[in-house]
Design a protein around this motif. Structure first.
Motif, PDB file in Angstrom:
ATOM      1  N   MET A   1     -14.210 -24.802   4.702  1.00  0.00           N
ATOM      2  CA  MET A   1     -14.056 -24.102   5.997  1.00  0.00           C
ATOM      3  C   MET A   1     -14.117 -22.611   5.766  1.00  0.00           C
ATOM      4  O   MET A   1     -13.460 -22.090   4.863  1.00  0.00           O
ATOM      5  CB  MET A   1     -12.705 -24.472   6.615  1.00  0.00           C
ATOM      6  N   THR A   2     -14.856 -21.917   6.543  1.00  0.00           N
ATOM      7  CA  THR A   2     -14.996 -20.480   6.378  1.00  0.00           C
ATOM      8  C   THR A   2     -14.044 -19.753   7.282  1.00  0.00           C
ATOM      9  O   THR A   2     -13.446 -20.306   8.194  1.00  0.00           O
ATOM     10  CB  THR A   2     -16.437 -20.043   6.684  1.00  0.00           C
ATOM     11  N   ALA A   3     -13.937 -18.417   7.024  1.00  0.00           N
ATOM     12  CA  ALA A   3     -13.017 -17.607   7.804  1.00  0.00           C
ATOM     13  C   ALA A   3     -13.423 -17.521   9.258  1.00  0.00           C
ATOM     14  O   ALA A   3     -12.600 -17.287  10.119  1.00  0.00           O
ATOM     15  CB  ALA A   3     -12.936 -16.203   7.196  1.00  0.00           C
ATOM     16  N   THR A   4     -14.700 -17.728   9.546  1.00  0.00           N
ATOM     17  CA  THR A   4     -15.160 -17.576  10.921  1.00  0.00           C
ATOM     18  C   THR A   4     -14.707 -18.723  11.815  1.00  0.00           C
ATOM     19  O   THR A   4     -14.783 -18.649  13.019  1.00  0.00           O
ATOM     20  CB  THR A   4     -16.694 -17.486  10.968  1.00  0.00           C
ATOM     21  N   THR A   5     -14.202 -19.792  11.239  1.00  0.00           N
ATOM     22  CA  THR A   5     -13.755 -20.927  12.038  1.00  0.00           C
ATOM     23  C   THR A   5     -12.237 -21.002  12.126  1.00  0.00           C
ATOM     24  O   THR A   5     -11.686 -21.996  12.565  1.00  0.00           O
ATOM     25  CB  THR A   5     -14.292 -22.244  11.430  1.00  0.00           C
ATOM     26  N   THR A   6     -11.565 -19.936  11.700  1.00  0.00           N
ATOM     27  CA  THR A   6     -10.101 -19.948  11.663  1.00  0.00           C
ATOM     28  C   THR A   6      -9.480 -20.216  13.009  1.00  0.00           C
ATOM     29  O   THR A   6      -8.483 -20.920  13.136  1.00  0.00           O
ATOM     30  CB  THR A   6      -9.594 -18.591  11.133  1.00  0.00           C
ATOM     31  N   PRO A 262     -14.680 -23.478  -4.188  1.00  0.00           N
ATOM     32  CA  PRO A 262     -14.230 -22.208  -4.757  1.00  0.00           C
ATOM     33  C   PRO A 262     -12.732 -21.987  -4.585  1.00  0.00           C
ATOM     34  O   PRO A 262     -12.132 -22.415  -3.592  1.00  0.00           O
ATOM     35  CB  PRO A 262     -15.020 -21.165  -3.960  1.00  0.00           C
ATOM     36  N   MET A 263     -12.145 -21.319  -5.555  1.00  0.00           N
ATOM     37  CA  MET A 263     -10.746 -20.935  -5.444  1.00  0.00           C
ATOM     38  C   MET A 263     -10.569 -19.898  -4.336  1.00  0.00           C
ATOM     39  O   MET A 263      -9.616 -19.942  -3.565  1.00  0.00           O
ATOM     40  CB  MET A 263     -10.261 -20.354  -6.781  1.00  0.00           C
ATOM     41  N   LEU A 264     -11.512 -18.944  -4.256  1.00  0.00           N
ATOM     42  CA  LEU A 264     -11.511 -17.928  -3.211  1.00  0.00           C
ATOM     43  C   LEU A 264     -12.828 -18.031  -2.450  1.00  0.00           C
ATOM     44  O   LEU A 264     -13.898 -17.744  -2.999  1.00  0.00           O
ATOM     45  CB  LEU A 264     -11.361 -16.528  -3.822  1.00  0.00           C
ATOM     46  N   ASP A 265     -12.749 -18.463  -1.205  1.00  0.00           N
ATOM     47  CA  ASP A 265     -13.944 -18.624  -0.377  1.00  0.00           C
ATOM     48  C   ASP A 265     -14.487 -17.253   0.001  1.00  0.00           C
ATOM     49  O   ASP A 265     -13.881 -16.517   0.779  1.00  0.00           O
ATOM     50  CB  ASP A 265     -13.595 -19.421   0.881  1.00  0.00           C
ATOM     51  N   HIS A 267     -16.766 -16.499   1.904  1.00  0.00           N
ATOM     52  CA  HIS A 267     -17.132 -16.388   3.310  1.00  0.00           C
ATOM     53  C   HIS A 267     -16.061 -15.667   4.130  1.00  0.00           C
ATOM     54  O   HIS A 267     -16.326 -15.204   5.234  1.00  0.00           O
ATOM     55  CB  HIS A 267     -17.377 -17.788   3.905  1.00  0.00           C
ATOM     56  N   PHE A 268     -14.839 -15.585   3.573  1.00  0.00           N
ATOM     57  CA  PHE A 268     -13.808 -14.806   4.249  1.00  0.00           C
ATOM     58  C   PHE A 268     -14.277 -13.372   4.486  1.00  0.00           C
ATOM     59  O   PHE A 268     -13.908 -12.742   5.484  1.00  0.00           O
ATOM     60  CB  PHE A 268     -12.520 -14.772   3.413  1.00  0.00           C
ATOM     61  N   PHE A 269     -15.083 -12.860   3.558  1.00  0.00           N
ATOM     62  CA  PHE A 269     -15.495 -11.461   3.639  1.00  0.00           C
ATOM     63  C   PHE A 269     -16.595 -11.236   4.679  1.00  0.00           C
ATOM     64  O   PHE A 269     -17.049 -10.111   4.850  1.00  0.00           O
ATOM     65  CB  PHE A 269     -15.940 -10.970   2.258  1.00  0.00           C
ATOM     66  N   ARG A 270     -17.020 -12.299   5.371  1.00  0.00           N
ATOM     67  CA  ARG A 270     -17.909 -12.140   6.516  1.00  0.00           C
ATOM     68  C   ARG A 270     -17.120 -11.932   7.808  1.00  0.00           C
ATOM     69  O   ARG A 270     -17.712 -11.616   8.842  1.00  0.00           O
ATOM     70  CB  ARG A 270     -18.798 -13.377   6.666  1.00  0.00           C
ATOM     71  N   ASN A 271     -15.815 -12.134   7.729  1.00  0.00           N
ATOM     72  CA  ASN A 271     -14.943 -12.017   8.894  1.00  0.00           C
ATOM     73  C   ASN A 271     -14.487 -10.566   9.032  1.00  0.00           C
ATOM     74  O   ASN A 271     -13.807 -10.035   8.168  1.00  0.00           O
ATOM     75  CB  ASN A 271     -13.739 -12.948   8.717  1.00  0.00           C
ATOM     76  N   GLN A 272     -14.865  -9.904  10.142  1.00  0.00           N
ATOM     77  CA  GLN A 272     -14.518  -8.495  10.326  1.00  0.00           C
ATOM     78  C   GLN A 272     -13.006  -8.282  10.382  1.00  0.00           C
ATOM     79  O   GLN A 272     -12.495  -7.254   9.922  1.00  0.00           O
ATOM     80  CB  GLN A 272     -15.165  -7.972  11.609  1.00  0.00           C
ATOM     81  N   LYS A 273     -12.289  -9.243  10.954  1.00  0.00           N
ATOM     82  CA  LYS A 273     -10.826  -9.141  11.004  1.00  0.00           C
ATOM     83  C   LYS A 273     -10.236  -9.134   9.597  1.00  0.00           C
ATOM     84  O   LYS A 273      -9.335  -8.339   9.282  1.00  0.00           O
ATOM     85  CB  LYS A 273     -10.255 -10.302  11.816  1.00  0.00           C
ATOM     86  N   PHE A 274     -10.753  -9.993   8.746  1.00  0.00           N
ATOM     87  CA  PHE A 274     -10.280 -10.068   7.369  1.00  0.00           C
ATOM     88  C   PHE A 274     -10.595  -8.772   6.627  1.00  0.00           C
ATOM     89  O   PHE A 274      -9.739  -8.215   5.925  1.00  0.00           O
ATOM     90  CB  PHE A 274     -10.929 -11.266   6.672  1.00  0.00           C
ATOM     91  N   ASN A 388       0.088 -10.047   8.482  1.00  0.00           N
ATOM     92  CA  ASN A 388      -0.165 -11.037   9.522  1.00  0.00           C
ATOM     93  C   ASN A 388      -1.658 -11.146   9.822  1.00  0.00           C
ATOM     94  O   ASN A 388      -2.186 -12.252  10.032  1.00  0.00           O
ATOM     95  CB  ASN A 388       0.598 -10.655  10.786  1.00  0.00           C
ATOM     96  N   ALA A 389      -2.363 -10.003   9.835  1.00  0.00           N
ATOM     97  CA  ALA A 389      -3.804 -10.019  10.099  1.00  0.00           C
ATOM     98  C   ALA A 389      -4.554 -10.764   8.999  1.00  0.00           C
ATOM     99  O   ALA A 389      -5.476 -11.544   9.271  1.00  0.00           O
ATOM    100  CB  ALA A 389      -4.326  -8.590  10.222  1.00  0.00           C
ATOM    101  N   ILE A 390      -4.168 -10.535   7.750  1.00  0.00           N
ATOM    102  CA  ILE A 390      -4.821 -11.231   6.633  1.00  0.00           C
ATOM    103  C   ILE A 390      -4.571 -12.740   6.729  1.00  0.00           C
ATOM    104  O   ILE A 390      -5.499 -13.557   6.632  1.00  0.00           O
ATOM    105  CB  ILE A 390      -4.304 -10.696   5.287  1.00  0.00           C
ATOM    106  N   MET A 391      -3.315 -13.124   6.939  1.00  0.00           N
ATOM    107  CA  MET A 391      -2.980 -14.545   6.957  1.00  0.00           C
ATOM    108  C   MET A 391      -3.579 -15.258   8.167  1.00  0.00           C
ATOM    109  O   MET A 391      -3.964 -16.424   8.069  1.00  0.00           O
ATOM    110  CB  MET A 391      -1.460 -14.720   6.939  1.00  0.00           C
ATOM    111  N   SER A 392      -3.688 -14.571   9.311  1.00  0.00           N
ATOM    112  CA  SER A 392      -4.259 -15.210  10.491  1.00  0.00           C
ATOM    113  C   SER A 392      -5.783 -15.283  10.426  1.00  0.00           C
ATOM    114  O   SER A 392      -6.395 -16.031  11.199  1.00  0.00           O
ATOM    115  CB  SER A 392      -3.837 -14.449  11.758  1.00  0.00           C
ATOM    116  N   ALA A 393      -6.404 -14.532   9.519  1.00  0.00           N
ATOM    117  CA  ALA A 393      -7.853 -14.594   9.351  1.00  0.00           C
ATOM    118  C   ALA A 393      -8.269 -15.691   8.380  1.00  0.00           C
ATOM    119  O   ALA A 393      -9.462 -15.904   8.142  1.00  0.00           O
ATOM    120  CB  ALA A 393      -8.387 -13.247   8.860  1.00  0.00           C
ATOM    121  N   ILE A 394      -7.296 -16.401   7.814  1.00  0.00           N
ATOM    122  CA  ILE A 394      -7.548 -17.440   6.816  1.00  0.00           C
ATOM    123  C   ILE A 394      -6.985 -18.758   7.336  1.00  0.00           C
ATOM    124  O   ILE A 394      -5.900 -18.781   7.930  1.00  0.00           O
ATOM    125  CB  ILE A 394      -6.900 -17.047   5.465  1.00  0.00           C
ATOM    126  N   PRO A 395      -7.697 -19.865   7.162  1.00  0.00           N
ATOM    127  CA  PRO A 395      -7.193 -21.165   7.635  1.00  0.00           C
ATOM    128  C   PRO A 395      -5.816 -21.475   7.056  1.00  0.00           C
ATOM    129  O   PRO A 395      -5.547 -21.154   5.889  1.00  0.00           O
ATOM    130  CB  PRO A 395      -8.239 -22.162   7.126  1.00  0.00           C
TER     131      PRO A 395
END
Length: 504
Positions: A1-6, A262-265, A267-274, A388-395
């Motif tokens: 699951m990518t960050a964009t589907t959080t 992956p241990m670190l996805d 795709h999270f870095f495609r999320n502007q919020k993240f 909170n912003a980091i954690m809410s941008a991640i599933p």
């Protein structure tokens, strides 16, 4: 699951005993954070009783933070896969055993090894505590809970030297470690009884190579940052460590992009919020770490306070953070405005506090006091909102990795603040006085007259002012960029959920 589907991930329900659990894990977190700074006041005792060399002392201090920072991502990933309660329990046990060995150490080598073992337990605790907070609180209370969790970080900075000084006035140096044991035992019993188990239901295969690469890469970068001020930023030792870290982390990114688990996805870095939260988190830690590094020297070298006195005089910053987070003012501000606005306000206050200390705190503590309080308010608003912003941008099922990222960013930002603002200080100092000494005390000792000593002290004070102003500008500009990125991400999310907005 990518960050964009959080946003599609269901929010976990609040746990009925969530506030009691929060108190337990904050107690465990405080113990870990205290050990980042508590050893500094014991250096004279260790030098005498263990016959420790300067290099031994450095490794006693650095072994803990080096191992801890290197393992944060790996520890977070392990908690997601194997269970956050299990890893929290293991972390407390390792930390308690390491504290026992450290307190009873008979040689420098034993103490260094014990500190490294405590670092492993610390990495597990830092990542799992935040992940558990995310799991047991729902959206309506999570911001306040993260604010209280963040308060512990400020308490750790402030109470470490103070607690160490009090303990050393009444007991021998080993007591600063043995005091951890009853706390760890109480927290361990409470975790076993109260904390619910949670983990990633998908059960991804362990990314062993990714864990190894991230540990080596982060440890190398942190070692370069730690040793830079001591050995010089252009020394072979520092450049080699930094080079190894950058290359290994590059290989880590390449590997994470290639494998299906992956241990670190990335795709999270495609999320502007993240991305916005990451940028802001680094800069909050940059401002906090760099300013505390400068404040310590300001209070001791310029205003003439002893180490314990200097520690007491930084307390208003921590007290302000504690008061504002305990009253829930940051969470209230977030509800009344938005995450970008809260972060912008917090970063502006942090910047203003740094600038106030630079302009008004040069000659006396009274002028510094207002700046410390304003800085504390900025940290109380910005830091929980960033986390909170980091954690809410991640599933939610990747909460451990999210906590590992948050902890890694804090370590990196702190080190970066010390490195950059320290370099500005040294550059300004060197441009004003022609001295060959590497520190202010050495330069003052080598001075031939009172007039020369005054000139050297004034030059150092000017260097502190310049570096604090540079830090203030960097924090303010970075905060505005982070807030803008988060605002843009919120608009993009709104456009996706509201077709009328998207077509407007």
């Amino acid at each position: 699951m990518t960050a964009t589907t959080t946003a599609e991930t269901p929010t976990p329900a609040a746990h009925p005993q969530r506030w009691l659990i929060l108190g337990v894990i904050c107690l465990a977190q405080l113990t870990v954070l205290l050990d980042n700074t508590v050893l500094n006041v014991a250096i004279p005792s260790l030098t005498e009783e263990l016959d420790a060399s300067t290099a031994d002392i450095q490794w006693m201090i650095n072994a803990y933070s080096l191992v801890q920072s290197g393992l944060l991502l790996t520890a977070g990933s392990a908690s997601d896969r194997y269970g956050r309660k299990k890893m929290l329990t293991a972390g407390l046990a390792l930390f308690g055993i390491g504290s026992l060995v450290a307190g009873l150490s008979q040689s420098s080598a034993q103490l260094i090894a014990a500190r490294a073992g405590m670092g492993v337990g610390g990495a597990l605790l830092i990542t799992t505590t935040l992940a558990v907070v995310v799991q047991i609180f729902d959206d309506s209370e999570r911001m306040k809970a993260i604010g209280l969790w963040s308060t512990v970080n400020s308490l750790g900075f402030a109470l470490g030297p103070l607690m160490g000084g009090v303990m050393l006035n009444h007991f021998w140096w080993g007591a600063i470690f043995l005091i951890n044991i009853p706390v760890a035992l109480i927290a361990l019993a409470a975790v076993v009884k109260l904390v619910p188990e949670s983990k990633n239901p998908q059960g991804d295969r362990p990314d062993l190579l990714g864990a190894l690469l991230s540990t080596i890469g982060m440890a190398s970068v942190v070692y370069a940052i730690i040793s830079g001020p001591e050995h010089g930023w252009t020394s072979t030792q520092v450049l080699a460590a930094a080079g190894v870290g950058v290359v290994v982390l590059g290989i880590f990114v390449w590997w994470e992009l290639r494998i299906p688990y992956p241990m670190l996805d990335m795709h999270f870095f495609r999320n502007q919020k993240f991305i916005g939260a990451v940028a802001g988190a680094i800069l909050v830690a940059f401002g906090l770490g760099g300013s505390l590094f400068l404040l310590t020297q300001h209070l001791q070298f310029v205003l003439g306070y002893e180490p314990l006195e200097a520690g007491l005089r930084t307390a208003p910053l921590a007290v302000t953070v504690v008061v504002l987070n305990l009253t829930g003012l940051g969470a209230w501000l977030l509800k009344k405005t938005s995450t970008p606005a809260t972060i912008a306000i917090g970063m502006t206050l942090l910047s203003a506090g740094l600038a106030a200390i630079a302009v008004f705190g040069g000659d006396n503590y009274t002028g510094m006091l207002a700046g410390l309080i304003v800085m504390g308010a900025g940290i109380a608003f910005a830091m929980p909102a960033m986390a909170n912003a980091i954690m809410s941008a991640i599933p939610p099922e990747k909460a451990g990795v999210g906590a590992g990222i948050n902890g890694t960013l804090a370590e990196f930002g702190n080190g970066l603040g010390v490195a950059v603002l320290g370099a500005v200080l040294n550059s300004r100092f060197a441009s004003l006085v022609a001295v060959s000494a590497a520190s202010l005390p050495a330069a003052l000792a080598a001075a031939g007259s009172d007039a020369e000593r005054t000139r050297i002290a004034d030059a150092f004070s000017s260097g502190l002012e310049t570096s604090q102003l540079v830090g203030a500008v960097a924090v303010f500009l970075g905060g505005m960029v982070a807030a803008a990125l988060l605002k843009r991400a919120e608009r993009a999310d709104s456009a996706k959920t509201d077709p009328a907005t998207a077509s407007a």
